[in-house]
Design a protein around this motif. Structure first.
Motif, PDB file in Angstrom:
ATOM      1  N   ILE A 150       0.825  -1.205   0.000  1.00  0.00           N
ATOM      2  CA  ILE A 150       0.000   0.000   0.000  1.00  0.00           C
ATOM      3  C   ILE A 150       0.863   1.260   0.000  1.00  0.00           C
ATOM      4  CG2 ILE A 150      -1.780   1.288   1.223  1.00  0.00           C
ATOM      5  CD1 ILE A 150      -2.727  -1.298  -0.041  1.00  0.00           C
ATOM      6  N   SER A 151       1.914   1.276   0.815  1.00  0.00           N
ATOM      7  CA  SER A 151       2.750   2.480   0.892  1.00  0.00           C
ATOM      8  C   SER A 151       3.460   2.741  -0.434  1.00  0.00           C
ATOM      9  CB  SER A 151       3.775   2.330   2.021  1.00  0.00           C
ATOM     10  OG  SER A 151       4.585   1.175   1.822  1.00  0.00           O
ATOM     11  N   VAL A 152       3.880   1.698  -1.100  1.00  0.00           N
ATOM     12  CA  VAL A 152       4.537   1.859  -2.394  1.00  0.00           C
ATOM     13  C   VAL A 152       3.552   2.390  -3.431  1.00  0.00           C
ATOM     14  CG1 VAL A 152       5.680   0.627  -4.292  1.00  0.00           C
ATOM     15  CG2 VAL A 152       6.254   0.079  -1.917  1.00  0.00           C
ATOM     16  N   VAL A 153       2.321   1.846  -3.418  1.00  0.00           N
ATOM     17  CA  VAL A 153       1.305   2.288  -4.373  1.00  0.00           C
ATOM     18  C   VAL A 153       0.946   3.750  -4.142  1.00  0.00           C
ATOM     19  CG1 VAL A 153      -1.065   1.924  -5.148  1.00  0.00           C
ATOM     20  CG2 VAL A 153       0.401  -0.040  -4.675  1.00  0.00           C
ATOM     21  N   ARG A 154       0.820   4.154  -2.877  1.00  0.00           N
ATOM     22  CA  ARG A 154       0.486   5.558  -2.582  1.00  0.00           C
ATOM     23  C   ARG A 154       1.577   6.492  -3.071  1.00  0.00           C
ATOM     24  NH1 ARG A 154      -1.745   4.946   3.668  1.00  0.00           N
ATOM     25  NH2 ARG A 154      -3.754   3.960   3.144  1.00  0.00           N
ATOM     26  N   GLU A 155       2.827   6.108  -2.827  1.00  0.00           N
ATOM     27  CA  GLU A 155       3.936   6.967  -3.269  1.00  0.00           C
ATOM     28  C   GLU A 155       3.986   7.068  -4.789  1.00  0.00           C
ATOM     29  OE1 GLU A 155       8.820   7.003  -3.110  1.00  0.00           O
ATOM     30  OE2 GLU A 155       7.685   5.909  -1.583  1.00  0.00           O
ATOM     31  N   ALA A 156       3.811   5.935  -5.467  1.00  0.00           N
ATOM     32  CA  ALA A 156       3.834   5.953  -6.935  1.00  0.00           C
ATOM     33  C   ALA A 156       2.646   6.729  -7.486  1.00  0.00           C
ATOM     34  CB  ALA A 156       3.835   4.516  -7.469  1.00  0.00           C
ATOM     35  N   THR A 157       1.481   6.605  -6.850  1.00  0.00           N
ATOM     36  CA  THR A 157       0.298   7.348  -7.303  1.00  0.00           C
ATOM     37  C   THR A 157       0.503   8.851  -7.161  1.00  0.00           C
ATOM     38  OG1 THR A 157      -1.107   5.489  -6.638  1.00  0.00           O
ATOM     39  CG2 THR A 157      -2.181   7.599  -7.021  1.00  0.00           C
ATOM     40  N   ALA A 158       1.088   9.256  -6.030  1.00  0.00           N
ATOM     41  CA  ALA A 158       1.341  10.689  -5.830  1.00  0.00           C
ATOM     42  C   ALA A 158       2.323  11.217  -6.878  1.00  0.00           C
ATOM     43  CB  ALA A 158       1.887  10.926  -4.423  1.00  0.00           C
ATOM     44  N   ALA A 159       3.360  10.434  -7.179  1.00  0.00           N
ATOM     45  CA  ALA A 159       4.324  10.865  -8.195  1.00  0.00           C
ATOM     46  C   ALA A 159       3.678  10.937  -9.573  1.00  0.00           C
ATOM     47  CB  ALA A 159       5.513   9.907  -8.209  1.00  0.00           C
ATOM     48  N   LEU A 160       2.802   9.970  -9.873  1.00  0.00           N
ATOM     49  CA  LEU A 160       2.134   9.968 -11.175  1.00  0.00           C
ATOM     50  C   LEU A 160       1.157  11.129 -11.298  1.00  0.00           C
ATOM     51  CD1 LEU A 160       1.607   8.579 -13.886  1.00  0.00           C
ATOM     52  CD2 LEU A 160      -0.092   7.146 -12.740  1.00  0.00           C
ATOM     53  N   GLN A 161       0.453  11.453 -10.212  1.00  0.00           N
ATOM     54  CA  GLN A 161      -0.518  12.554 -10.264  1.00  0.00           C
ATOM     55  C   GLN A 161       0.161  13.901 -10.501  1.00  0.00           C
ATOM     56  OE1 GLN A 161      -2.653  12.217  -6.582  1.00  0.00           O
ATOM     57  NE2 GLN A 161      -4.057  10.636  -7.357  1.00  0.00           N
ATOM     58  N   SER A 162       1.423  14.008 -10.120  1.00  0.00           N
ATOM     59  CA  SER A 162       2.126  15.271 -10.335  1.00  0.00           C
ATOM     60  C   SER A 162       2.479  15.496 -11.800  1.00  0.00           C
ATOM     61  CB  SER A 162       3.403  15.308  -9.489  1.00  0.00           C
ATOM     62  OG  SER A 162       4.316  14.295  -9.912  1.00  0.00           O
ATOM     63  N   VAL A 163       2.521  14.436 -12.590  1.00  0.00           N
ATOM     64  CA  VAL A 163       2.862  14.590 -14.016  1.00  0.00           C
ATOM     65  C   VAL A 163       1.711  14.164 -14.926  1.00  0.00           C
ATOM     66  CG1 VAL A 163       5.320  14.272 -13.602  1.00  0.00           C
ATOM     67  CG2 VAL A 163       3.905  12.262 -14.076  1.00  0.00           C
ATOM     68  N   PHE A 164       0.809  13.359 -14.408  1.00  0.00           N
ATOM     69  CA  PHE A 164      -0.307  12.848 -15.217  1.00  0.00           C
ATOM     70  C   PHE A 164      -1.538  12.755 -14.325  1.00  0.00           C
ATOM     71  CE2 PHE A 164      -2.750   9.272 -17.120  1.00  0.00           C
ATOM     72  CZ  PHE A 164      -2.937   9.799 -18.381  1.00  0.00           C
ATOM     73  N   PRO A 165      -2.230  13.872 -14.093  1.00  0.00           N
ATOM     74  CA  PRO A 165      -3.411  13.837 -13.225  1.00  0.00           C
ATOM     75  C   PRO A 165      -4.525  13.021 -13.874  1.00  0.00           C
ATOM     76  CG  PRO A 165      -3.181  15.979 -14.272  1.00  0.00           C
ATOM     77  CD  PRO A 165      -1.935  15.220 -14.604  1.00  0.00           C
ATOM     78  N   GLU A 206       9.878   4.246  -0.671  1.00  0.00           N
ATOM     79  CA  GLU A 206       9.353   2.991  -0.143  1.00  0.00           C
ATOM     80  C   GLU A 206       9.589   1.853  -1.155  1.00  0.00           C
ATOM     81  OE1 GLU A 206       8.091   2.151   2.701  1.00  0.00           O
ATOM     82  OE2 GLU A 206       8.204   4.136   3.616  1.00  0.00           O
ATOM     83  N   GLY A 207      10.128   0.762  -0.682  1.00  0.00           N
ATOM     84  CA  GLY A 207      10.315  -0.416  -1.527  1.00  0.00           C
ATOM     85  C   GLY A 207      11.472  -0.333  -2.502  1.00  0.00           C
ATOM     86  N   ILE A 208      12.297   0.735  -2.419  1.00  0.00           N
ATOM     87  CA  ILE A 208      13.434   0.899  -3.326  1.00  0.00           C
ATOM     88  C   ILE A 208      14.691   0.395  -2.633  1.00  0.00           C
ATOM     89  CG2 ILE A 208      14.793   2.523  -4.678  1.00  0.00           C
ATOM     90  CD1 ILE A 208      12.386   4.340  -4.842  1.00  0.00           C
ATOM     91  N   ASP A 209      15.306  -0.637  -3.193  1.00  0.00           N
ATOM     92  CA  ASP A 209      16.539  -1.180  -2.628  1.00  0.00           C
ATOM     93  C   ASP A 209      17.730  -0.300  -2.998  1.00  0.00           C
ATOM     94  OD1 ASP A 209      15.160  -3.374  -1.589  1.00  0.00           O
ATOM     95  OD2 ASP A 209      15.348  -4.472  -3.481  1.00  0.00           O
TER      96      ASP A 209
END
Length: 622
Positions: A150-165, A206-209
């Protein structure tokens, strides 16, 4: 028998051999069985005639010989062939490794990408589902976290919304399928770059090694492991070579000597495979070092770009995020390569176990006390003062380091082993010294371990080469080890060997000389021919009696060179004397009686008429 019938017979033979081996508890691959069949037919001791059609008895004999050979699990010769088959079928160049990895990744992403590109979402719920699928596709492609976290999805969603709402999904739906796929790739790179930058700034990740740290630990550990195995293999090769080279090794007997020779071939093949793996690991280490420098520079540049400005054009920052993502993909590629090479290294080990069990230290110790174990470097050093005299062989061409360009790039025949030692009845894989002299014969380059060996080989080259070919027929693993595929057209390589490069011993060159080096003056009006001078004189005389006429048309004036001149406009300005303004009244109207009835004091109702009252004031009134 036609070619199709012959192929059918061979396939049936291979199928029966595989079935027989499986029945006896030995699993073999079709590639291995096919090579063993060709090798058994090629061995002259088995008395198979290639140009004669196989009878039923020949087929049964061939199947029996192949099965017996494949079931000899303690044979170093069979281990070497298995090692060659495995390595050539599972190892390839860096570019092909990465290309196959990306192909597999794309094939796994295709179902998700197809759902996105083929979607015809119209309702709000369908659009939200489509947006979540885009987020999942970006996470799967980038490899930065799990789509179920969930935390990874939220972070990726926030990043995507900043460039592709989400409001841009309508525009996305109207694109063609190819444009959708292209935009998904670009969005994946941008989102990956944003998340990596946020991780560097301590605002996410989150989730990035930490791939650079992982690689900095994995590469030295893998290199150390490969060096350790190479050292152990080289020591075994030196021991086997010393015993076989010494005449006292005849106490082994023909059978034990044959097994020891097969073991030497096994360790030499293992050494070649290990050095190939080590070379790729060193390349990975250099690439990781370069990528770390690029990563630091790109992050610093991004920080300077973003932190110094409140508003940043996307044309400036998006390309930097894409470059950052590509650098991270480079780290992922190196991690995949290290994993693949480690897996190949681990799977090669079983093919080198039998000879260690047969010729352990306890078994070899009595023979090693009577011989001197030399390394390859020591053998080369012992023969460094020996050199062939080309004048002794006027009809042969010898190459030397001091007289041959790109001498170190020559592709030596038989993998750089002494050709004379291979031509003996009891063949020996003896490292050669190219500085003694390289014999060029039929576009091949033969090297030797000593001047004496080179002299004996040069006296009768064809006989020695024939003996080597016969030795390879009885020991098929030598065909791959010594790269003798040109001598055996029927025995093809297990896989395309991309490591063999043709040497460049000739090059096209050219020289050019100036026609006139010194400066010169040519009088173009000079004429040496008197008749030509007479002709020109008559021509000029005739011209004196001619009249020149000219004609002008209506439009011929356009052909003349005309020149016009204009005055540049002057800069003038005008100014009014009085600034003025005007104002209008603001209209205000009040309407009464809109309800149609009015209540009396006693509670009854009476009809009313609508009245319009103008409440507008003049501009001058306050």
């Amino acid at each position: 028998m036609s070619k199709t019938q012959a192929e059918t017979v061979i396939k049936n033979i291979i199928r029966e051999i595989i079935q027989e081996c499986t029945t006896r508890g030995q699993i073999v691959s079709e590639t291995l069985v096919a090579f063993i069949v060709k090798a058994v037919v090629l061995d002259p001791d088995n008395q198979f005639h290639v140009d004669r059609q196989l009878t039923k008895d020949d087929v049964q004999k061939l199947i029996k010989l192949c099965v017996d050979h494949l079931l000899d699990v303690r044979s170093p010769s069979l281990d070497t062939i298995k090692m060659q088959v495995y390595f050539d079928m599972n190892y390839t160049t860096r570019s092909e490794f990465l290309e196959e990895h990306r192909r597999v990744l794309e094939s796994r992403l295709q179902p998700v990408i197809r759902e996105i590109t083929d979607s015809r979402a119209k309702t709000k719920e369908d659009l939200e589902s489509l947006y979540r699928k885009i987020v999942s596709a970006i996470l799967l492609r980038s490899g930065l976290g799990s789509p179920t976290d969930i935390s990874v999805v939220r972070e990726a969603t926030a990043a995507l919304q900043s460039v592709f709402p989400p409001i841009e999904l309508g525009t996305f739906m109207s694109m063609s399928k190819r444009d959708k796929e292209r935009q998904l790739v670009e969005l994946s790179l941008i989102v990956t770059g944003i998340r990596l930058f946020n991780k560097e700034c301590g605002k996410g990740g989150e989730g990035i090694d930490d791939l650079p740290a992982i690689l900095n630990q994995a590469i030295p550990a893998t290199t150390e492991e490969v060096d350790k195995v190479i050292d152990h293999t080289v020591k075994a090769a030196n021991k086997y070579t010393a015993i076989l080279e010494n005449n006292n090794s005849q106490i082994f007997g023909s059978y034990k000597r044959k097994i020891l020779s097969d073991a030497l071939v096994n360790v030499r093949q293992h050494e070649i495979c290990l050095k190939t793996i080590l070379h790729d690991i060193i390349t990975c280490a250099k690439n990781v070092e370069s990528l770390q420098i690029q990563l630091g520079q790109r992050l610093d540049h991004l920080k300077n770009t973003i932190q110094t400005k409140n508003a940043i054009p996307t044309s400036q920052v998006y390309p930097q995020f894409i470059q950052l993502a590509n650098i991270w993909i480079g780290f992922q590629d190196e991690l995949v390569l290290i994993s693949v090479l480690s897996n190949v290294l681990y799977n090669l080990e079983p093919f080198a176990m039998n000879h260690r069990q047969i010729f352990n230290d306890e078994f070899l110790q009595p023979y090693l006390t009577k011989v001197q174990v030399k390394t390859d470097a020591q053998r080369v050093k012992e023969s460094e003062k020996e050199k062939i005299n080309p004048n002794d062989f006027e009809d042969l061409e010898w190459l030397f380091p001091e007289t041959t360009l790109n001498f170190e790039k020559l592709t030596l025949a038989f993998k750089g082993f002494c050709a004379h030692a291979l031509s003996r009845n009891d063949f020996l894989l003896l490292p050669a010294n190219p500085n003694i002299g390289v014999l060029q014969y039929n576009n091949n380059f033969y090297v030797f371990s000593s001047k004496k060996a080179a002299t004996e080989f040069a006296r009768n080259i064809s006989q020695h080469l024939t003996q080597i070919v016969n030795t390879a027929k009885r020991n098929p693993e030598l065909i791959q080890l010594l790269e003798m595929h040109n001598q055996f057209k029927s025995i093809s390589q297990y896989g395309d060997n991309k490591l063999i490069q043709k040497p460049i011993i000739k090059s096209d060159m050219g020289t050019q000389t100036d026609t006139h080096i010194l400066d010169y003056n040519i009088v173009k009006t000079y004429e040496w021919n008197e008749w030509e001078m007479r002709r020109k004189a008559l021509k000029m005389t005739n011209l004196r009696n001619k009249v020149t006429h000219s004609v002008q048309t209506d439009t011929s004036n356009f052909r003349r060179e005309n020149v016009t001149q204009t005055w540049l406009p002057k800069e003038k300005g005008a100014q009014t004397k009085v600034d003025n303004y005007s104002n209008v009244p603001q209209p205000k109207v009040y309407l009464t009686g809109l309800r149609g009835v009015d209540r009396n004091i006693d509670g009854s109702f009476k009809p009313t008429n609508m009245q319009k009252i103008d409440l507008t004031f003049d501009v001058d009134q306050k």
